[in-house]
Design an enzyme around this catalytic site. Structure first.
Site, PDB file in Angstrom:
ATOM      1  N   GLY A 197       0.804  -1.223   0.000  1.00 15.00           N
ATOM      2  CA  GLY A 197       0.000   0.000   0.000  1.00 15.00           C
ATOM      3  C   GLY A 197       0.835   1.270   0.000  1.00 15.00           C
ATOM      4  N   ARG A 218       7.527  -1.286  -0.112  1.00  9.39           N
ATOM      5  CA  ARG A 218       7.305  -2.723  -0.243  1.00  9.39           C
ATOM      6  C   ARG A 218       6.110  -2.970  -1.147  1.00  9.39           C
ATOM      7  NH1 ARG A 218      10.698  -6.103  -1.173  1.00  9.39           N
ATOM      8  NH2 ARG A 218      12.060  -6.475   0.563  1.00  9.39           N
ATOM      9  N   ASP A 219       5.951  -2.087  -2.119  1.00  6.72           N
ATOM     10  CA  ASP A 219       4.875  -2.306  -3.074  1.00  6.72           C
ATOM     11  C   ASP A 219       5.363  -1.816  -4.427  1.00  6.72           C
ATOM     12  OD1 ASP A 219       2.359  -2.910  -4.159  1.00  6.72           O
ATOM     13  OD2 ASP A 219       1.416  -2.529  -2.237  1.00  6.72           O
ATOM     14  N   GLU A 220       4.484  -1.501  -5.368  1.00  5.11           N
ATOM     15  CA  GLU A 220       4.967  -1.133  -6.687  1.00  5.11           C
ATOM     16  C   GLU A 220       5.991   0.002  -6.567  1.00  5.11           C
ATOM     17  OE1 GLU A 220       1.971  -3.281  -7.013  1.00  5.11           O
ATOM     18  OE2 GLU A 220       2.371  -2.864  -9.122  1.00  5.11           O
ATOM     19  N   GLY A 242       8.666  -3.143  -4.256  1.00  4.55           N
ATOM     20  CA  GLY A 242       7.818  -4.141  -4.897  1.00  4.55           C
ATOM     21  C   GLY A 242       8.431  -4.419  -6.244  1.00  4.55           C
TER      22      GLY A 242
END
Ligand SMILES: *[C@@H]1O[C@H](CO)[C@@H](O)[C@H](O)[C@H]1NC(C)=O
Ligand SMILES: *[C@@H]1O[C@H](CO)[C@@H](O)[C@H](O)[C@H]1NC(C)=O
Ligand SMILES: *[C@@H]1O[C@H](CO)[C@@H](O)[C@H](O)[C@H]1NC(C)=O
Ligand SMILES: *[C@@H]1O[C@H](CO)[C@@H](O)[C@H](O)[C@H]1NC(C)=O
Ligand SMILES: *[C@@H]1O[C@H](CO)[C@@H](O)[C@H](O)[C@H]1NC(C)=O
Ligand SMILES: *[C@@H]1O[C@H](CO)[C@@H](O)[C@H](O)[C@H]1NC(C)=O
Length: 457
Positions: A197, A218-220, A242
């Site tokens: 998120g 820790r995402d896109e 990510g």
């Protein structure tokens, strides 16, 4: 084999998928003479007075009446306690040379700062210190989870750029572009929590150039959204992030002419295309003419992953997004666990199997060997060449091809960490540093001594 190789070389020779012509503002910065200073319209650099009203007042009383001017936030620390929304502004710039800190006690809507229908515009910093700190850790302490406002959003805007700015610890996504045209995003550093998120850049636009961007989250890292046409995304560093992604896509998708190159990924996903089936008989759309090349990886987590049943949407009975003419070339480095997450994993649609998918020049291996196996590269459904889509293996229903590698390719060694590696993710409940380490641009894309030899089989 020779034919395959030649056609792969030909494909690589003719890269045209990318942006063209101009991106960013039409008016050069040098011709913007009027500075509209927020300090003259109620702004106070005391990290206490809410700057939102001052920004709005500066815009209304100075920028809007002086065509071609610059809204200026000078060095200093400013509190943000309400969302800022600016609409229909043409031919201006926003110069952020200070630090805007979103206060957890503030009253925000979905975004901290949103631009709607702006054009011939740039948001930038002239001293490299322009930064927004969302203090997402306070949100997480208060709410126990990730969520809350996005940091900066552009909606229905054209001919604009966003550059030389630091975006730190947004409670949710950092930079979102919805329906952009002729966009440049450059020299941006995003430092975020190591949780989902916390997307870096999500972009839906036509004719755009995203470059020299580093993201820790820790995402896109950078995500290409529907609808995207004619884009170049290059020199991106995903530092404990990510992945570069295209998706998630479901119906009426139109993504084409995308060039993604010179990407470093450190303990991060490398590249993923995520789609879901849409209702039977619907037009799910397409992703086509995509070149993805020159990736350097350190313990990547899935390196090239095509998942057409994203979030286990496998049972839906319907059309798939048609993927075609997508080439992956020149990937070097290591993945973390090739047994469970091989460096090529394709879960193609049963309804619209991917076509014309090519893999070329992969020189990778797993840092973990499990049950004597380093890599399990898997392709379910798909036509193409290279890796598990190996030459001559045409698609048939239920087609499955798994390539097992027990030993590293000759000459391969696990790469040493790059000096910029973030070895510990930023904390969930602690502040994230804004200015350290100092970012430098352009990002230096190189081989880091990673073995350059292409595989010969
Ligand atoms: C600004 O004030 C907020 C709220 O009190 C605080 O959390 C933050 O650390 C301060 N930031 C700076 C740079 O002074
Ligand atoms: C996208 O690029 C193609 C090929 O260069 C060009 O023909 C087309 O006009 C471009 N489309 C847009 C919307 O820029
Ligand atoms: C993708 O974009 C097209 C064109 O704007 C739109 O019609 C379609 O609904 C979008 N699909 C999704 C899943 O957002
Ligand atoms: C395939 O995609 C490439 C860009 O990667 C493009 O240059 C080429 O024209 C496309 N081929 C076809 C047949 O559309
Ligand atoms: C990644 O980590 C390194 C080392 O801590 C740092 O130099 C770099 O700025 C980090 N990237 C981001 C986007 O914070
Ligand atoms: C990005 O930074 C480089 C190096 O400082 C600079 O030359 C370039 O103009 C910057 N790009 C933009 C769009 O500001």
């Amino acid at each position: 084999m020779l034919v395959t190789l030649l056609s792969a070389l030909l494909l690589i020779g003719q890269v045209t998928a990318q942006y063209s012509g101009h991106t960013g503002p039409i008016t050069p910065l040098s011709s913007r003479k009027t500075l509209c200073n927020v300090l003259d319209y109620g702004g106070v650099a005391d990290n206490s007075t809410d700057i939102s009203a001052a920004i709005t007042a500066t815009y209304k009383n100075c920028v809007a009446v002086n065509t071609g001017s610059i809204l200026y936030v000078p060095p200093g620390t400013y509190a943000l306690k309400n969302s800022v929304q600016i609409k229909h502004g043409a031919n201006w710039a926003f110069r952020l040379d200070g630090l805007i800190v979103a206060h957890a006690t503030g009253d925000f809507d979905q975004n901290f700062i949103q631009f709607i229908d702006v054009s011939d515009f740039e948001f930038y910093s002239s001293n490299g210190k322009g930064a927004i700190n969302g203090q997402g850790y306070l949100w997480r302490i208060a709410n126990g989870i990730q969520g809350g406002p996005r940091m900066v959003r552009f909606t229905d805007s054209s001919d604009f750029s966003f550059h030389n700015v630091l975006l730190v610890d947004s409670p949710a996504f950092h930079l979102v572009v919805d329906n952009g045209l002729n966009v440049e995003i450059a020299n941006v550093t995003i430092r975020a929590v190591g949780l989902g998120g916390s997307d870096g850049i999500d972009i839906y636009a036509t004719n755009y150039h995203v470059h020299d961007v580093q993201v820790s989250n820790r995402d896109e890292c950078v995500s290409v959204k529907n609808l995207s046409k004619n884009a170049t995304i290059e020199r991106i560093r995903c530092n404990q992030s990510g992945a570069l992604s295209i998706g998630s896509l479901k119906s009426g998708t139109a993504v084409e002419n995308i060039l993604i190159q010179d990407i470093d990924v450190y303990e991060s996903g490398a590249f993923v295309i995520k789609t879901k089936p849409s209702p039977a008989g619907s037009d799910a759309g397409y992703v086509k003419n995509v070149m993805v090349r020159r990736f350097r990886t350190w313990r990547s987590v899935y390196t090239v992953h095509i998942d057409q049943y994203w979030e286990s949407s496998g049972l839906a009975d319907g059309a798939g997004v048609q993927l075609s003419n997508i080439t992956f070339s020149d990937f070097k480095g290591s993945n973390v666990d090739g047994y469970t997450r091989g460096y090529v994993v394709i879960e193609g649609s049963d309804y619209a199997p991917p076509r014309d998918i090519h893999f070329d020049k992969f020189f990778m291996f797993s840092e973990r060997i499990y049950k004597g196996i380093g890599e399990l590269n898997k392709c379910w459904n798909g036509y193409g060449t290279g890796e598990c889509l190996g030459a001559g293996k045409a698609y048939t229903s239920g087609y499955e091809s798994i390539i097992t590698q027990t030993a590293a390719p000759t000459g391969w060694t696990a790469p040493a960490n790059p000096t910029w590696a973030l070895t510990t993710a930023y904390g969930t409940f602690t502040p994230i540093p804004v200015y350290t380490p100092v970012p430098t641009y352009p990002l230096d894309f190189k081989d880091y001594g990673l073995v350059a030899k292409p595989k010969t089989t």
